[in-house]
Scaffold this motif. Structure first.
Motif, short mmCIF file in Angstrom:
data_model
loop_
_atom_site.label_atom_id
_atom_site.label_comp_id
_atom_site.label_asym_id
_atom_site.label_seq_id
_atom_site.Cartn_x
_atom_site.Cartn_y
_atom_site.Cartn_z
N VAL A 299 -19.50 3.66 3.58
CA VAL A 299 -19.74 2.23 3.69
C VAL A 299 -19.15 1.74 5.00
O VAL A 299 -17.98 1.97 5.30
CB VAL A 299 -19.11 1.46 2.50
N ASP A 300 -19.99 1.07 5.79
CA ASP A 300 -19.54 0.54 7.08
C ASP A 300 -18.85 -0.79 6.84
O ASP A 300 -19.47 -1.83 6.70
CB ASP A 300 -20.74 0.36 8.01
N ALA A 301 -17.53 -0.75 6.75
CA ALA A 301 -16.74 -1.95 6.48
C ALA A 301 -15.61 -2.04 7.51
O ALA A 301 -15.20 -1.03 8.08
CB ALA A 301 -16.16 -1.90 5.06
N PRO A 302 -15.11 -3.25 7.77
CA PRO A 302 -14.04 -3.43 8.77
C PRO A 302 -12.70 -2.90 8.24
O PRO A 302 -11.84 -3.67 7.81
CB PRO A 302 -14.01 -4.94 8.97
N ALA A 303 -12.54 -1.58 8.25
CA ALA A 303 -11.33 -0.96 7.71
C ALA A 303 -10.35 -0.64 8.84
O ALA A 303 -10.67 -0.73 10.02
CB ALA A 303 -11.70 0.32 6.95
N PHE A 304 -9.13 -0.26 8.44
CA PHE A 304 -8.10 0.11 9.41
C PHE A 304 -7.17 1.12 8.76
O PHE A 304 -7.16 1.31 7.54
CB PHE A 304 -7.31 -1.11 9.88
N ASP A 305 -6.40 1.81 9.59
CA ASP A 305 -5.44 2.79 9.10
C ASP A 305 -4.17 2.05 8.70
O ASP A 305 -3.49 1.46 9.54
CB ASP A 305 -5.12 3.80 10.20
N PRO A 306 -3.82 2.01 7.41
CA PRO A 306 -2.63 1.26 7.00
C PRO A 306 -1.34 1.79 7.61
O PRO A 306 -0.35 1.09 7.69
CB PRO A 306 -2.63 1.40 5.47
N ARG A 307 -1.37 3.05 8.08
CA ARG A 307 -0.17 3.59 8.73
C ARG A 307 0.05 2.99 10.11
O ARG A 307 1.10 3.22 10.73
CB ARG A 307 -0.30 5.11 8.84
N SER A 308 -0.93 2.21 10.63
CA SER A 308 -0.78 1.59 11.94
C SER A 308 -0.08 0.24 11.86
O SER A 308 0.10 -0.42 12.89
CB SER A 308 -2.16 1.39 12.58
N LEU A 309 0.30 -0.21 10.66
CA LEU A 309 1.00 -1.49 10.53
C LEU A 309 2.33 -1.45 11.28
O LEU A 309 3.00 -0.40 11.32
CB LEU A 309 1.25 -1.81 9.06
N PRO A 310 2.76 -2.56 11.84
CA PRO A 310 4.06 -2.61 12.54
C PRO A 310 5.19 -2.71 11.52
O PRO A 310 5.78 -3.77 11.30
CB PRO A 310 3.95 -3.87 13.40
N PHE A 311 5.52 -1.57 10.89
CA PHE A 311 6.49 -1.58 9.80
C PHE A 311 7.83 -2.17 10.21
O PHE A 311 8.47 -2.88 9.43
CB PHE A 311 6.69 -0.15 9.27
N ASP A 312 8.28 -1.87 11.42
CA ASP A 312 9.60 -2.34 11.86
C ASP A 312 9.64 -3.87 12.00
O ASP A 312 10.73 -4.45 11.99
CB ASP A 312 9.98 -1.69 13.19
N ARG A 313 8.47 -4.51 12.14
CA ARG A 313 8.44 -5.96 12.32
C ARG A 313 8.30 -6.72 11.00
O ARG A 313 8.50 -7.94 10.96
CB ARG A 313 7.26 -6.35 13.23
N VAL A 314 7.97 -6.03 9.92
CA VAL A 314 7.71 -6.72 8.66
C VAL A 314 8.92 -7.49 8.15
O VAL A 314 8.81 -8.67 7.80
CB VAL A 314 7.19 -5.71 7.60
N PRO A 315 10.13 -6.89 8.09
CA PRO A 315 11.28 -7.69 7.60
C PRO A 315 11.53 -8.93 8.45
O PRO A 315 11.85 -10.00 7.91
CB PRO A 315 12.45 -6.69 7.69
N ALA A 316 11.37 -8.81 9.78
CA ALA A 316 11.59 -9.97 10.65
C ALA A 316 10.54 -11.05 10.41
O ALA A 316 10.85 -12.25 10.42
CB ALA A 316 11.60 -9.53 12.11
N LEU A 317 9.28 -10.66 10.19
CA LEU A 317 8.22 -11.64 9.93
C LEU A 317 8.49 -12.38 8.61
O LEU A 317 8.32 -13.60 8.54
CB LEU A 317 6.86 -10.95 9.88
N VAL A 318 8.90 -11.65 7.59
CA VAL A 318 9.19 -12.29 6.30
C VAL A 318 10.37 -13.25 6.44
O VAL A 318 10.35 -14.37 5.93
CB VAL A 318 9.46 -11.23 5.22
N GLU A 319 11.41 -12.81 7.15
CA GLU A 319 12.58 -13.66 7.34
C GLU A 319 12.23 -14.92 8.14
O GLU A 319 12.69 -16.03 7.83
CB GLU A 319 13.68 -12.88 8.06
N GLU A 320 11.37 -14.75 9.16
CA GLU A 320 10.95 -15.92 9.96
C GLU A 320 10.15 -16.90 9.11
O GLU A 320 10.33 -18.11 9.22
CB GLU A 320 10.14 -15.45 11.15
#
Length: 374
Positions: A299-320
């Motif tokens: 299926v041609d869908a707008p997918a992405f590799d979940p391992r490409s997420l900026p994991f190190d930035r997630v706690p800072a984004l949530v805190e902000e």
């Protein structure tokens, strides 16, 4: 000067709660139907989801037209205001949210005290100091919607420069009060019920539970694998979704926890991405729960590799999101990532006693947009 007490904005009415529940339900049905349509390759379901959202948005706009016309018919009142106090919140953007405490002195009405928040450019912060007189505007029937006039006319600017306003004793009315947690709760409830209704309706096709469902090709066969990686972590993976849940004492914001959870769901599959990992349509992260909706093969869908997420930035984004968007006593948060618009978009929403708010970041975790609580 004769002071008065302004009636604070009322909380959410039953009509507001019903509208919030309906809005949440439409959003939940539309978003989930769109994702399910992409997962099952059903173009009519995708089109129907988008059409439902567009029709509801149009009806919502038309329903509010009479109220907006009544509000527009009332000319805003201009007055002078004395800054009793101010508090600027830290942020990365050039516009900083500032909490003002003002004494407002209208010409033809008693003075009153009000507290509200407004964004101010960092270069203009020195111009807003306690004791300075400002020019403000507000609707006559809704003084809590007061806003600072940053570029007043020369006449008002001259009056503000030579004015002396006596301070009005508190308490100050909270002008930026949101509808409250009740509105946010019923909206979230409607969203969850709408999403659950769609998933339950298509559960046979999503999870292969129908006896007369067509058999899937070998590479798309539905197989469920449940593994317990530790005494406090459960992982469940199917061909359509994957979830990882933490027990008490663990959080997705712990160092390395989110990366480990994502890799536990994506390893061992090709997902059509060419990178050795399964491709995702949507990734949703909560305090102790990770949910990944995978892109179906072929299926041609707008997918992405979940391992490409900026994991190190997630706690800072949530805190902000918790500390800079004006939500008092935030209780819950949720991060979602998708690529429906072409590029990876990360949204972090928070909700609490002060309402709800969100921010948006790009694929590198850089904040590009904020929607503070109002």
């Amino acid at each position: 000067m004769t002071p008065t007490t302004v009636a604070p904005p009322t909380g959410a009415t039953p009509v507001d709660l019903a509208r919030g529940f309906l809005t949440g339900g439409v959003i939940g049905v539309s978003l989930t139907a769109f994702i399910v349509g992409c997962a099952l390759g059903k173009a009519p379901l995708i089109v129907g989801a988008l059409a439902l959202l567009a029709v509801y948005g149009l009806l919502f706009f038309l329903a509010g037209a009479p109220r907006r016309a009544r509000e527009a018919a009332l000319a805003p009142r201009t007055a002078l205001a004395l800054i009793e106090g101010m508090e600027a919140k830290q942020g990365e953007e050039t516009d900083v949210p500032v909490r003002f405490d003002l004494t407002v002195a209208p010409e033809d009405a008693p003075a009153f005290r009000i507290r509200f928040s407004e964004a101010v450019h960092v270069s203009e912060l020195p111009d807003y100091r306690p004791g300075k007189v400002l020019v403000v505007q507000y609707p006559p029937d809704r003084p809590w919607r007061l806003r600072v006039v940053k570029r007043p006319t020369p006449a008002w600017e001259q009056r503000a420069a030579g004015a002396a306003i006596d301070s009005v004793p508190g308490p100050a009315v909270a002008g930026d009060r949101a509808e409250g947690c009740a509105w946010g709760f019923v909206t979230l409830l409607g969203l969850l019920l709408g999403a659950a209704a769609v998933v339950l309706f298509f559960r046979a096709e999503l999870f292969g539970g129908s006896a007369d469902a067509r058999p899937a090709p070998p590479e798309q066969s539905v197989s469920v694998t449940v593994s317990v990686t530790s005494s406090s972590t459960d992982a469940v993976t199917t061909s359509a979704t994957g979830t990882v849940s933490f027990g008490p004492g663990r959080s997705m914001l712990d160092r390395g926890a989110l990366r480990e959870a994502v890799e536990s769901l994506t390893q061992g599959g090709d997902g059509g991405g060419g990178g050795g990992g399964r491709q995702a349509l949507t990734v949703v992260v909560r305090e102790q729960l990770l949910t990944v909706v995978f892109s179906p093969a072929g299926v041609d869908a707008p997918a992405f590799d979940p391992r490409s997420l900026p994991f190190d930035r997630v706690p800072a984004l949530v805190e902000e999101a918790r500390t800079t968007l004006g939500v008092d006593s935030p209780r819950t948060w949720q991060l979602s990532a998708e690529r429906l618009t072409g590029s990876l978009t990360i949204r972090v929403g928070v909700a609490g006693a002060g309402g709800s708010a969100s921010l948006e970041a790009d694929g590198q975790g850089v904040v590009v947009r904020r929607s503070p609580a109002r």
